[in-house]
Design a protein around this motif. Structure first.
Motif, short mmCIF file in Angstrom:
data_model
loop_
_atom_site.label_atom_id
_atom_site.label_comp_id
_atom_site.label_asym_id
_atom_site.label_seq_id
_atom_site.Cartn_x
_atom_site.Cartn_y
_atom_site.Cartn_z
N ALA A 16 -4.26 6.78 -10.40
CA ALA A 16 -3.72 6.09 -11.58
C ALA A 16 -3.95 6.90 -12.85
CB ALA A 16 -4.36 4.71 -11.71
N GLY A 17 -2.87 7.16 -13.60
CA GLY A 17 -2.95 7.90 -14.85
C GLY A 17 -3.07 9.40 -14.69
N GLN A 18 -3.06 9.90 -13.44
CA GLN A 18 -3.26 11.33 -13.20
C GLN A 18 -2.00 12.03 -12.68
OE1 GLN A 18 -5.99 12.82 -14.05
NE2 GLN A 18 -7.37 11.08 -14.34
N CYS A 19 -0.97 11.27 -12.31
CA CYS A 19 0.22 11.85 -11.68
C CYS A 19 1.47 11.47 -12.45
CB CYS A 19 0.33 11.40 -10.23
SG CYS A 19 -1.09 11.92 -9.23
N LEU A 20 2.52 12.27 -12.27
CA LEU A 20 3.77 12.01 -12.98
C LEU A 20 4.44 10.73 -12.48
CD1 LEU A 20 5.24 15.64 -13.07
CD2 LEU A 20 4.04 14.41 -14.89
N SER A 21 4.34 10.49 -11.18
CA SER A 21 4.90 9.26 -10.60
C SER A 21 4.24 9.00 -9.26
CB SER A 21 6.42 9.36 -10.43
OG SER A 21 6.75 10.34 -9.45
N ILE A 22 4.23 7.75 -8.87
CA ILE A 22 3.69 7.37 -7.56
C ILE A 22 4.62 6.33 -6.95
CG2 ILE A 22 1.74 6.38 -6.30
CD1 ILE A 22 -0.05 7.11 -8.64
N ARG A 23 5.07 6.60 -5.73
CA ARG A 23 5.83 5.59 -5.00
C ARG A 23 5.25 5.46 -3.61
NH1 ARG A 23 10.99 7.12 -2.02
NH2 ARG A 23 10.69 9.28 -1.40
N ILE A 24 5.43 4.29 -3.02
CA ILE A 24 4.89 4.00 -1.69
C ILE A 24 6.04 3.66 -0.75
CG2 ILE A 24 3.32 2.53 -0.37
CD1 ILE A 24 1.79 2.01 -2.94
N VAL A 25 6.05 4.31 0.40
CA VAL A 25 7.10 4.06 1.40
C VAL A 25 6.42 3.78 2.73
CG1 VAL A 25 8.76 5.55 0.21
CG2 VAL A 25 7.28 6.52 1.99
N GLU A 26 7.21 3.29 3.69
CA GLU A 26 6.69 3.05 5.04
C GLU A 26 7.80 3.27 6.05
OE1 GLU A 26 5.14 -0.91 4.96
OE2 GLU A 26 7.11 -1.85 5.17
N SER A 27 7.42 3.30 7.33
CA SER A 27 8.35 3.58 8.42
C SER A 27 9.44 2.52 8.51
CB SER A 27 7.59 3.65 9.74
OG SER A 27 8.47 3.75 10.83
N ALA A 28 10.61 2.96 8.92
CA ALA A 28 11.71 2.02 9.17
C ALA A 28 11.57 1.36 10.53
CB ALA A 28 13.05 2.75 9.07
N THR A 29 10.59 1.78 11.33
CA THR A 29 10.37 1.20 12.65
C THR A 29 9.18 0.27 12.62
OG1 THR A 29 8.86 2.94 13.38
CG2 THR A 29 11.20 3.33 13.68
N GLY A 30 9.13 -0.66 13.57
CA GLY A 30 7.95 -1.51 13.75
C GLY A 30 7.91 -2.71 12.83
N ASP A 31 7.34 -3.79 13.34
CA ASP A 31 7.15 -5.00 12.54
C ASP A 31 5.89 -4.88 11.70
OD1 ASP A 31 9.38 -6.26 13.73
OD2 ASP A 31 8.16 -6.87 15.45
N PRO A 32 5.73 -5.77 10.70
CA PRO A 32 4.48 -5.76 9.93
C PRO A 32 3.28 -5.93 10.86
CG PRO A 32 6.13 -7.13 8.85
CD PRO A 32 6.71 -6.74 10.18
N GLY A 33 2.26 -5.12 10.64
CA GLY A 33 1.08 -5.16 11.49
C GLY A 33 1.17 -4.27 12.72
N SER A 34 2.30 -3.56 12.90
CA SER A 34 2.52 -2.74 14.11
C SER A 34 1.79 -1.40 14.07
CB SER A 34 4.01 -2.49 14.29
OG SER A 34 4.52 -1.72 13.20
N LYS A 35 1.28 -1.02 12.91
CA LYS A 35 0.58 0.27 12.71
C LYS A 35 1.53 1.45 12.71
CE LYS A 35 -3.70 -1.34 14.95
NZ LYS A 35 -4.77 -1.01 15.93
N HIS A 36 2.84 1.22 12.70
CA HIS A 36 3.78 2.35 12.71
C HIS A 36 3.60 3.20 11.46
CE1 HIS A 36 6.92 1.28 16.01
NE2 HIS A 36 5.69 0.95 16.37
N ASP A 37 3.75 4.52 11.66
CA ASP A 37 3.51 5.46 10.57
C ASP A 37 4.63 6.48 10.52
OD1 ASP A 37 3.01 7.03 12.79
OD2 ASP A 37 0.85 7.04 12.52
#
Length: 607
Positions: A186-207
């Protein structure tokens, strides 16, 4: 040496299946599919191969090819070297691709896995293989050692001043890792975004590995959050995602000690002085190899030595037990004590912290609720947030029926309260569940202490069914126990049923029994969301708050009416005469008041 990629393609071709090899990726014909099929994707990354079947389950494809999960790695154990001299080894374990055995070298520094990051845009993933997968796509990527447990301890300075994309794993640990990294940047980078896999249900551990193995591109990663420097509040104080919560299935309980201690939960265990609680707990922790930090303010080294010798354990058996005897720590109901405990936990990374006994760990008055509110605020809340279980050992008061000695606030923040009752002196004990937030724990556990070597064997009693806890279900259970025919109407049922309930409740119980509903767990499996919906419809009419509940519907004190007068285990003082407390049949000693009153153990037959 044959690589995993070559090994997998050879297996397809060895079974007469068609392989379209593109160099470091391939499209393959699935077993038992036509020659036109190319539904299995194979992709090589450093150290392993990513395999995904778009038709049949991937594990079935591997079985048909005669492959195991270990065949997807170049070597059985992969070593990852960090720039500061640390290292991590990962070995495939079991049949779950997400279960791996890890070991790591000495912690001398906090460097990232990759530190030469000559790019404006850096991708942060969880795990070294994830870095390799990203690099195979031409990305500049890195990770920290230790995953979510140590993300906030890493030196993230090599990524400062850059655009950051965090690829979040789809489970609780992944969300925790992304949150900690976001806070560190926080406050150290130009931008931060968070993404996740298009596969697997929530809790599936897919990466990211699962995402790329399924044939998706990096551009198809699903964006879940954009963190701006001007508004970091959401990342610092993440709110519950209600859709994710209600649409997901409840994860199975992870037991540290089966039926007794679950991961991430808080417990109190009370017994009379010299009632066997410390010895029982110590043996169970050793038996089940629980990774534990044990803070002890009562035993001596001689006590520990004699107990370890009686258990016939070796130093290797005790490797997971970090035992701090008379720790020079500030009281845990103070900010200084809480900070020291957090340092100890960060150093040893336990799954459980034991306080023996809790009254020795605080400086405030044991009879004041403020003491235990401060204990939770300064020390235990942090552990709960980090997913570390806590077991607080305590003494019973003069009136054992009232539970732990001191303020009733001791029970406010715990998830389960156990009472250890000595039934046959030194041999037979009962753990009674006095209250719990859920129905995961049994109502009681019988414990048999054996010697040569010293062991405690558990016999687990029934658990509660609290999917529904209204009056209708209570009446249904009683009618089932009375074997009341389901075809009877209200007049006949009312004559046979001695309990008190309204006609509307009785009519609903009769109706649901006629429809074949069972309360024994043999009916159709319903999702948590369906259960919650069903409960909410009848909550106002059927859920009445009762004494001992924190809120309507919560599991109350003992599920059946128990005479609390029988909870006191009165053992004769050490060296005292026990001759007046022996069974008239077998001649063995007794310490359980109802047995003493009866003159014999239950089960001893004078005939």
């Amino acid at each position: 040496m044959t690589t995993a990629y070559e090994r997998v393609l050879d297996a397809f071709q060895g079974h007469g299946l068609i392989v379209d090899d593109h160099g470091n990726s391939a499209d393959c014909q699935a077993p038992n599919h036509s020659s036109a099929d190319r539904s299995v994707s194979v992709k090589a990354i450093a150290g392993k191969v990513l395999l995904h079947s778009h038709s049949d389950p991937t594990d079935e494809v591997l079985e048909a090819l005669g492959l195991t999960l270990a065949d997807l790695f170049d070597k059985p154990t992969t070593r990852f070297d960090y720039p500061d001299g640390r290292w991590m080894e990962r070995t495939q374990h079991g049949n779950d691709p997400k279960r791996i055995k890890q070991s790591q070298g000495p912690r001398r520094d906090t460097a990232l896995y990759r530190t030469q990051l000559d790019a404006e845009h850096v991708w942060i993933v969880e795990g070294e293989f994830g870095v390799h997968a990203a690099e195979a796509e031409g990305l500049v990527a890195t990770c920290s050692l230790g995953g979510s447990d140590s993300a906030d301890k890493a030196d993230w300075s090599p990524v400062f001043g850059k655009h950051i994309t965090i690829v979040r794993d789809k489970d609780k640990a992944g969300m925790k890792y992304a949150r900690k990294v976001t806070e560190a940047l926080a406050g150290q980078c130009l931008s931060i975004r968070i993404v996740e896999s298009a596969t697997g249900d929530p809790g599936s551990k897919h990466d990211i590995e699962d995402h790329l193995a399924a044939g998706f591109s990096v551009d198809e990663l699903v964006e879940v959050e954009v963190v701006g420097d001007e508004d970091p509040i959401d990342s610092r104080f993440p709110a519950i995602d209600w859709t994710r919560l209600l649409d997901s299935q409840r994860e199975p309980v992870e037991w540290l000690v089966p039926s007794v201690i679950a991961a991430g939960r808080s417990y109190a265990l009370a017994a009379t002085a010299k009632g066997g609680k410390s010895l029982t707990v110590l043996d169970l922790l050793i038996q089940h190899r629980v990774r534990c930090v044990y803070l002890d303010w009562e035993q001596t080294e001689d006590d520990l030595r004699s107990r370890a010798l009686a258990m016939a354990v070796t130093p290797e058996d005790l490797a997971n037990l970090t035992y701090l005897l008379y720790p020079p720590i500030h009281p845990l109901d103070t900010a200084a004590g809480g900070a020291q405990l957090a340092e100890i936990v960060a150093r040893h990374k336990p799954d459980l912290v034991v306080l023996d006994t809790v009254s020795r760990a605080v400086s405030g008055d044991e009879n004041e609720s403020a003491t235990y509110q401060a204990l939770y605020r300064h020390s235990l809340l942090h552990l709960k947030r980090e997913g570390v279980a806590v077991l607080r050992l305590d003494h019973l008061g003069k009136d054992a029926a009232k539970g732990q000695r001191g303020s009733s606030a001791k029970n406010d923040d715990v998830d389960c309260v156990w009472m250890l009752v000595e039934k046959v002196a030194g041999r037979h004990y009962t753990l009674r569940c006095e209250r719990q937030r859920s129905a995961d724990h049994p109502t009681h556990i019988e414990i048999e202490r054996t010697t040569d070597p010293l062991r405690h064997e558990l016999a687990v009693g029934p658990t509660l069914d609290v999917t529904r806890q209204g009056p209708v279900e209570a009446v249904m259970r009683e009618l089932d126990e009375l074997d009341v025919p389901t075809e009877w109407g209200r007049p006949k049922v009312r004559k046979a049923y001695a309990g008190k309930c309204s006609n509307s409740v009785l009519d609903e119980a009769i109706k649901r029994r006629r429809e074949g509903e069972k309360l024994t767990g043999t009916g159709p499996v319903r999702s948590d969301r369906e259960n919650l919906t069903e409960i909410s419809r009848s909550a106002s009419a059927q859920w009445d708050e009762t004494a001992g509940q924190t809120c309507p519907g919560q599991v109350s004190v003992n599920p059946t009416a128990v005479d609390v007068s029988d909870l006191t285990a009165v053992s004769a003082p050490i060296g005292a005469d026990r001759s007046a407390q022996t069974c008239s049949v077998c001649g063995e000693s007794m310490s359980y008041p109802p047995d003493i009153e009866a003159g014999q153990h239950p089960g001893c037959d004078a005939s």
